[in-house]
Design an enzyme around this catalytic site. Sequence first.
Site, PDB file in Angstrom:
ATOM      1  N   CYS A   1      -4.464  -1.200  -1.768  1.00  0.00           N
ATOM      2  CA  CYS A   1      -4.519   0.231  -2.066  1.00  0.00           C
ATOM      3  C   CYS A   1      -5.596   0.433  -3.117  1.00  0.00           C
ATOM      4  CB  CYS A   1      -3.162   0.709  -2.589  1.00  0.00           C
ATOM      5  SG  CYS A   1      -3.134   2.422  -3.144  1.00  0.00           S
TER       6      CYS A   1
ATOM      7  N   CYS B   1     -10.786   2.720  -0.087  1.00  0.00           N
ATOM      8  CA  CYS B   1      -9.364   2.928   0.180  1.00  0.00           C
ATOM      9  C   CYS B   1      -9.100   2.184   1.475  1.00  0.00           C
ATOM     10  CB  CYS B   1      -9.065   4.422   0.340  1.00  0.00           C
ATOM     11  SG  CYS B   1      -7.410   4.801   0.976  1.00  0.00           S
TER      12      CYS B   1
ATOM     13  N   GLU C   1      -2.815   8.519   8.180  1.00  0.00           N
ATOM     14  CA  GLU C   1      -1.359   8.413   8.243  1.00  0.00           C
ATOM     15  C   GLU C   1      -0.794   9.135   9.469  1.00  0.00           C
ATOM     16  OE1 GLU C   1       0.972   6.796   6.337  1.00  0.00           O
ATOM     17  OE2 GLU C   1      -0.684   5.800   5.301  1.00  0.00           O
TER      18      GLU C   1
ATOM     19  N   ASP D   1       0.869  -1.183   0.000  1.00  0.00           N
ATOM     20  CA  ASP D   1       0.000   0.000   0.000  1.00  0.00           C
ATOM     21  C   ASP D   1       0.902   1.228   0.000  1.00  0.00           C
ATOM     22  OD1 ASP D   1      -2.360   1.597   0.263  1.00  0.00           O
ATOM     23  OD2 ASP D   1      -2.011   1.748   2.407  1.00  0.00           O
ATOM     24  N   SER D   2       0.284   2.392  -0.179  1.00  0.00           N
ATOM     25  CA  SER D   2       1.051   3.632  -0.153  1.00  0.00           C
ATOM     26  C   SER D   2       1.520   3.989   1.248  1.00  0.00           C
ATOM     27  CB  SER D   2       0.204   4.778  -0.714  1.00  0.00           C
ATOM     28  OG  SER D   2      -0.960   4.968   0.073  1.00  0.00           O
TER      29      SER D   2
ATOM     30  N   HIS E   1      -7.203   2.728   3.780  1.00  0.00           N
ATOM     31  CA  HIS E   1      -7.058   3.604   4.939  1.00  0.00           C
ATOM     32  C   HIS E   1      -8.409   3.814   5.640  1.00  0.00           C
ATOM     33  CE1 HIS E   1      -3.251   4.661   2.994  1.00  0.00           C
ATOM     34  NE2 HIS E   1      -2.884   5.305   4.093  1.00  0.00           N
TER      35      HIS E   1
END
Length: 271
Positions: free
Chosen positions: A73, A185, A151, A10-11, A187
């Site tokens: 992602c 997503c 994040e 993932d990012s 996240h």
Amino acid sequence: MDKRPIGVFDSGLGGLSTVRAIKKILPNEDIIYFGDTGRVPYGTRSNETIETYTAQDIKFLERHSCKLIAVACGTVSTVSAELIKNLNKPATGIAIPSAIAAAKATKNGKIGIMGTSATINSGAFDREIHSRYPKAEIISVSCPLLVSLVENNWIAVDDEVTNAAVKRYLEPIISAGCDTIILGCTHFPLLSPIIKNVAGEGVTLIDSGYEEAKYIKKLLKENNLENDSERKGEYKYFVSDKPQNFYTAANTLLGEDIRNECEFVDIFKYI
């Protein structure tokens, strides 16, 4: 029995929602995770840049002899779908598993999608849903701020800033009367308590990480790649920026201390 690890990337932190689900559903499987924390977020990048990053991330995981590649992602899953499809090994993103789950879950045919700008602009979720539920009414909303909030570990259910952002993004989805929302997503499942509170009762949230983990189990079985040993899986985490920021937040998200399993990798060596 195939003891090779599952590769997940993932990012940044978001893919840990997929890792968490894999550990629950497939406790015997080893996992190699790469979080591209040095280049997060992906969702605001050009398609060309995203595809370049994707190729590098996959190349890194292939160095670890991963038997399956899980793209945790939403941006990569949608923008780099052809690249993933053409890998010489089983691979999956989050779009197909999430679309399948949403089509099954909705009762009124109105489905909301929360994603990054690149994901929403790709239209990939819309296509996957309509291929399974042609009459579905889809409301797609780009939610660029949410990745940065996760994040930075701003995920507490009472966080005023995150609540305000979620309310702003959910407004068109709620107004349309959607009874199902895809967290497009990885996240975003980490914000599920906030999103659930804002969306209200009667709305089903599709956790993209969990749905991907279920799909991974299916792929492993279909390709005879399951690790049938009774031992607990082993996990290794790599990041492209300093590990401390990652494992500090990961401790909260996974409920365990991973500092001894987490290390920095120079992703530019895999160009």
